[in-house]
Design a protein around this motif. Structure first.
Motif, PDB file in Angstrom:
ATOM      1  N   ARG A  17      47.669  31.604  43.627  1.00 15.54           N
ATOM      2  CA  ARG A  17      46.879  32.144  42.518  1.00 15.54           C
ATOM      3  C   ARG A  17      45.484  32.570  42.985  1.00 15.54           C
ATOM      4  O   ARG A  17      44.983  33.606  42.569  1.00 15.54           O
ATOM      5  N   ILE A  18      44.879  31.764  43.847  1.00 15.95           N
ATOM      6  CA  ILE A  18      43.546  32.099  44.345  1.00 15.95           C
ATOM      7  C   ILE A  18      43.597  33.385  45.166  1.00 15.95           C
ATOM      8  O   ILE A  18      42.749  34.273  45.011  1.00 15.95           O
ATOM      9  N   LEU A  19      44.594  33.509  46.047  1.00 12.84           N
ATOM     10  CA  LEU A  19      44.720  34.725  46.848  1.00 12.84           C
ATOM     11  C   LEU A  19      45.029  35.934  45.967  1.00 12.84           C
ATOM     12  O   LEU A  19      44.535  37.034  46.208  1.00 12.84           O
ATOM     13  N   GLY A  20      45.822  35.731  44.933  1.00 14.24           N
ATOM     14  CA  GLY A  20      46.116  36.822  44.007  1.00 14.24           C
ATOM     15  C   GLY A  20      44.859  37.275  43.276  1.00 14.24           C
ATOM     16  O   GLY A  20      44.591  38.471  43.150  1.00 14.24           O
ATOM     17  N   TYR A  21      44.078  36.323  42.819  1.00 17.55           N
ATOM     18  CA  TYR A  21      42.822  36.643  42.147  1.00 17.55           C
ATOM     19  C   TYR A  21      41.871  37.350  43.116  1.00 17.55           C
ATOM     20  O   TYR A  21      41.258  38.356  42.771  1.00 17.55           O
ATOM     21  N   GLY A  22      41.756  36.823  44.317  1.00 20.20           N
ATOM     22  CA  GLY A  22      40.888  37.436  45.322  1.00 20.20           C
ATOM     23  C   GLY A  22      41.310  38.853  45.656  1.00 20.20           C
ATOM     24  O   GLY A  22      40.468  39.730  45.876  1.00 20.20           O
ATOM     25  N   GLY A  23      42.611  39.089  45.680  1.00 22.65           N
ATOM     26  CA  GLY A  23      43.114  40.444  45.928  1.00 22.65           C
ATOM     27  C   GLY A  23      42.691  41.407  44.844  1.00 22.65           C
ATOM     28  O   GLY A  23      42.245  42.529  45.124  1.00 22.65           O
ATOM     29  N   TRP A  24      42.802  40.969  43.589  1.00 23.68           N
ATOM     30  CA  TRP A  24      42.392  41.845  42.479  1.00 23.68           C
ATOM     31  C   TRP A  24      40.884  42.057  42.452  1.00 23.68           C
ATOM     32  O   TRP A  24      40.411  43.147  42.116  1.00 23.68           O
ATOM     33  N   VAL A  25      40.129  41.030  42.825  1.00 22.98           N
ATOM     34  CA  VAL A  25      38.674  41.198  42.906  1.00 22.98           C
ATOM     35  C   VAL A  25      38.338  42.224  43.990  1.00 22.98           C
ATOM     36  O   VAL A  25      37.467  43.083  43.805  1.00 22.98           O
ATOM     37  N   SER A  26      39.028  42.170  45.110  1.00 24.90           N
ATOM     38  CA  SER A  26      38.798  43.128  46.190  1.00 24.90           C
ATOM     39  C   SER A  26      39.153  44.553  45.766  1.00 24.90           C
ATOM     40  O   SER A  26      38.419  45.500  46.043  1.00 24.90           O
TER      41      SER A  26
END
Length: 168
Positions: A17-26
């Motif tokens: 979930r954290i990596l998914g969120y970070g991907g969308w933030v990027s």
């Protein structure tokens, strides 16, 4: 954090979930940069690279001008949220008056000094072409600074008081 190599399935789910969120933030950050700089591509396409250079210098000067109202708004945010009623409204009125006077002095100074500054920095030809645009941008930076300060102060007052601020 234990130094074990074993991870639980719950921790893997959190990491996913954290990596998914970070991907969308990027992705969002990249999209913001493309949109924020697309004006330069359009100007270059229509008027050439020299127009982009003039525009970039002028826009960077405007961003420096807008630091004053942003700093004032950030400094006043806690004070505005700590006040109520008439005291809060009076603080907002004073802040807007200060910003109007300070912003007018800074924008007026930029408008009058930008051509000699650009002449010394980048040469007479560049100064002659960029100064009229910079003077116009100084006016817009002044208005934008007042607007930004007003919006920030209204937000600050909304944090402490939900009543209407139309009477300001």
């Amino acid at each position: 954090v234990p130094a074990r190599l074993r991870t639980s399935l719950a921790a893997m789910g959190d990491a996913k979930r954290i990596l998914g969120y970070g991907g969308w933030v990027s992705v969002g950050s990249l999209a913001r940069q493309i949109i924020a700089n697309s004006d330069r591509f359009v100007i270059g396409w229509i008027n050439g690279a020299q127009a982009v250079a003039i525009y970039a210098v002028v826009i960077n000067l405007m961003r420096r001008l807008n630091m004053v109202p942003r700093a004032l708004a950030e400094a006043l945010f806690p004070a505005v949220t700590g006040q109520q009623g008439d005291a809060q409204k009076e603080l907002i009125r004073k802040a807007i008056r200060i910003q109007a006077a300070l912003g007018l002095a800074v924008a007026g100074g930029m408008a009058s000094a930008v051509e000699p500054f650009l002449w010394l920095w980048l040469g007479a030809d560049f100064a002659a072409r960029a100064a009229p645009l910079a003077q116009l941008v100084a006016v817009f930076a002044y208005v934008s600074g007042l607007n930004g300060l007003g919006v920030a102060l209204v937000r600050a007052s909304a944090c402490s008081d939900s009543s209407s601020l139309l009477a300001i």
